[in-house]
Each structure stands twice: as C-alpha cells, then as structure tokens.
Design an enzyme around this catalytic site. Structure first.
Site, PDB file in Angstrom:
ATOM      1  CB  CYS A 132     113.457   3.058 -15.591  1.00  0.00           C
ATOM      2  SG  CYS A 132     111.771   3.185 -16.770  1.00  0.00           S
ATOM      3  CG  HIS A 242     115.895  -0.119 -17.784  1.00  0.00           C
ATOM      4  ND1 HIS A 242     115.970  -0.703 -16.586  1.00  0.00           N
ATOM      5  CD2 HIS A 242     114.894   0.537 -17.901  1.00  0.00           C
ATOM      6  CE1 HIS A 242     114.708  -0.412 -16.142  1.00  0.00           C
ATOM      7  NE2 HIS A 242     113.967   0.453 -17.142  1.00  0.00           N
ATOM      8  CD  GLU A 244     119.231  -1.722 -15.470  1.00  0.00           C
ATOM      9  OE1 GLU A 244     117.864  -2.074 -15.706  1.00  0.00           O
ATOM     10  OE2 GLU A 244     119.689  -1.021 -15.863  1.00  0.00           O
TER      11      GLU A 244
END
Length: 414
Positions: A132, A242, A244
């Site tokens: 990001c 993202h 994750e």
C-alpha cells in the site's frame, strides 16, 4: 531454546509503526496480519517506533536483513515531482482533504524514516517489500511520482476505497504473465483485490516492471526483475493492495492460496540475505593474510594446544608427548588470557581440543606425579610373584564391580 538464542539465529525484518490518536494520546501500531505472516515464515519483526528523531538512530536497529514498508498517511509531495500540468487546484485539494480526512495528514517523521530505510535497501541490496503506502514510498525513493488523488487525476471508474465496506470491498486487477505475482496466483489472468487508498503510482520508477494493473490503468504491483531471486536474497517489490488482509469475511482463510506467498517469498529472501551477510563476515570464510611473524605465533599456539590436548587426554599407558619445560604451554596460556571475550562456541571448541593451558603448571605437576606413581607401581609389582599379581588383578576387578554397584544404588537413592 532461549529467546536470546533465537534472536541470533532468525533474520530480522524492520517495520515502521503507524501513529494514531487514542484516548487523547498517540499510539504506535503495526497491523497484526503483517506480523503474523513474518513470524509464520521464520523471521523476527522488529518494530521501529514512529517518534521524533528515530530516522537519526537507524544504525541502532542493525543488523537489518529485510524491510517491510506498510500502511500510513499520504507521502509529503515535497519528496517527488508534481506535474504542474495536471496538478490539483486548491479547491480540489480541499475536497480531497475532506473526503479522505483519515489519510491525508502528512507524517514527515514517518516519511523520513521509511525513505531512509528504502534507500538503505536499494544501496545494500537488502530485501524490501512495500505494501500500500509502502509501495508508494518505494517508488518515490527510486525517482517515481504519485497521483495526489487517483479519483481526481485519473477520473477513473474503479473504486479504490470504500469506507462503508472497508474490508469487504474488492476490485479486479489484471496480472501480468511471467511475473512473481502471476506465479503466486497460479497463472490467474485476473484477480479481485482489496483496496484502501486514494493515492497511487503515477510514473513508475525506471528500474521497476509492472506486475498488475487496475481497470483504470493504475499500477497495482511492481518489482525489479534485476534483483528478484529470493533463494539468493534478492527481493524489491511493491504491492498497492493488501494480500495479508484478503480473507474470507469472518475467518482467517485467504481469498486465494497465493495471498500469503508474497510474505513467504519475502522472508525466504530475507533468510538468504542473512546467510549471505553472515558468511561474508565469518573469519573462517575470509582468512586474513599473515606475515611471517604472525604465522610463527600461530604455529606456536597450535603446538601448545596439541600438547594441552595430550595432557587433557592422559592415557593409562603413559604415551604422552614429552614436554621439555613449561614454556611449551605459555603461548596458549597467554592467548587465552588476552582473549577474554571469546564466544561460547569458541570456548566450547577450545575445551574440546583440551585447551586447558591456563593452569598449565598444575597439569605439568599432575603429569609428574602420575609418572612418579607409575614408576613406583611398576617397581613394586616387578618384585611380586605371578600368584600375587593374579590375586591383585582379581581383587581390583572385584573392587571395581563393588564400587559400580554401590554408586548405582546411591544414584537411584538420590
């Protein structure tokens, strides 16, 4: 294993915290999913707090084996060139400020810390993953530029942030064939990614190659193919989304099996980089050249340890290398006395070699006593008859068996 041992074995990944206000106080934090994945794949996350002056203390966080740049506020535009032809008006900037109030505040200290870390990675070849905002930092550090606001400047049809469906919002990106991203996601040509940003890469730095594009043309992932080889400790990459956090609502199950692989490959590179750095400073790998005087001293110390080993492993048959005088052991004793900061591993190795030369005088005295007793015993036994010698052997065998049984009972009782 003690935590101190783990800290010397596992590679270290530096992550800069993000600052927010909670109960009228500043709180520094890093998203738990980042930390979970770093630990899962075998590295230690080391958090650099976002406090004033830390950018001048980064040497204190060495050794640095990897850097993870992650989310935060907008990067100050003073760090990159703003195209005056497409620059936003004051009125448009005011609209952006109100629309993205939680992200538009500039954090100069975080900018300074992360740009310095990014440049350190580029200079040393330290593996770096930007997520990001982190991908934007990486691009800016390499000479790229950013959109101040993708909505205003791209006039896009893609929604890159949805405050009403923050974690659930997804948009499509096209994955470039032959890139690491394509490999991780099993060759998928299009994947649905999350999106939490209003800025993004405008001009991609020359060293980078795109890995994914949104439908409006925004770069969603990039890497440097010249330094991409995780097995060799090479990894420089930025992802605008993202991975994750791309998880099924209400569970820890990822949207795609490829989501955690960015972290897996990153930590693989970090681990390889650590091994490479450690081997480069290992004295066993690069031995310094020695002049004649140093070589003479080295051979003297080696002989000293050889004698000490024999003293340490005294054989019952008396086959011990002759020691002419105490000076044969003095070189080793002097070496050990002058090297008091030996590592535990070095100390252990010296003990295994029998390097007990600090007490060389007592060893010589002990050797002398053993030799005198042996000479006396041989003299006494030489005067005994065969029957007496046979009875003496039987007696000592019996005593040995009795001692063993009594010792075993005492050990069990204790």
């Amino acid at each position: 294993m003690a935590s101190t041992d783990l800290s010397t074995i596992l590679p270290r990944v530096i992550i800069v915290s993000r600052r927010c206000v909670r109960k009228n106080k500043f709180v520094d934090f890093v998203g738990e999913y980042h930390l979970d994945l770093i630990v899962r794949y075998g590295a230690v996350p080391v958090i650099v707090p976002r406090v004033a002056g830390v950018h001048r203390l980064l040497d204190s966080f060495e050794p640095i084996h990897g850097v993870l740049l992650c989310e935060g506020e907008d990067i100050d535009p003073i760090h990159y060139d703003v195209d005056s032809a497409t620059a936003l008006t004051d009125e448009e900037l005011e609209e952006v400020l109100h629309a993205h109030a939680s992200d538009t505040a500039v954090d100069s200290e975080k900018d300074s810390i992360e740009l310095q870390l990014a440049k350190l990675c580029l200079a040393r070849g330290v593996p770096c993953l930007g997520i990001c905002r982190g991908s934007q930092v990486l691009n800016v550090a390499c000479g790229g530029t950013l959109y101040r606001d993708v909505g205003k400047e791209l006039r896009h049809s893609v929604e890159h942030i949805n405050y009403e469906n923050y974690d659930g919002h997804r948009h499509a990106v096209e994955v470039m064939e032959g890139t690491p991203l394509s490999e991780w996601f099993g060759g998928e040509e299009e994947i649905m990614v999350n999106s939490y940003h209003h800025q993004g890469v405008k001009r991609l730095a020359e060293r980078f190659v795109p890995m994914a594009f949104a439908k409006d043309g925004l770069v969603e992932g990039f890497y440097d193919p010249a330094v991409y080889d995780p097995a060799e400790g090479k990894f420089i990459m930025g992802l605008q989304f993202h991975p994750e956090r791309m998880r099924v609502n209400g569970s820890d199950e990822f949207d795609y099996p490829g989501c955690p692989r960015a972290y897996q490959s990153f930590v693989k590179a970090v681990t390889a980089y650590q091994k490479k750095v450690n081997s480069s400073v290992n004295p066993m790998v690069a031995k310094p050249k020695m002049d004649q005087e140093m070589e003479k001293k080295r051979r003297l110390i080696v002989r000293c340890f050889s004698i000490a080993k024999n003293l340490y492993d005294l054989r019952h048959d008396g086959s011990v290398e002759a020691v002419s005088n105490r000076s044969d052991l003095e070189a080793g004793a002097e070496f050990l006395e002058s090297n008091t900061a030996l590592s535990l591993q070095q100390e252990k190795r010296l003990k295994q070699m029998g390097a007990t030369v600090r007490n060389s005088n007592s060893y010589l005295q002990n050797l002398k006593r053993i030799q005198e007793r042996e000479a006396m015993a041989r003299k006494v036994v030489g005067k005994m008859s065969m029957e007496q010698i046979s009875e003496l052997i039987s007696f000592y065998r019996m005593m040995g068996q009795v001692c063993s049984e009594v010792l075993e009972r005492k050990l069990v009782a204790s």
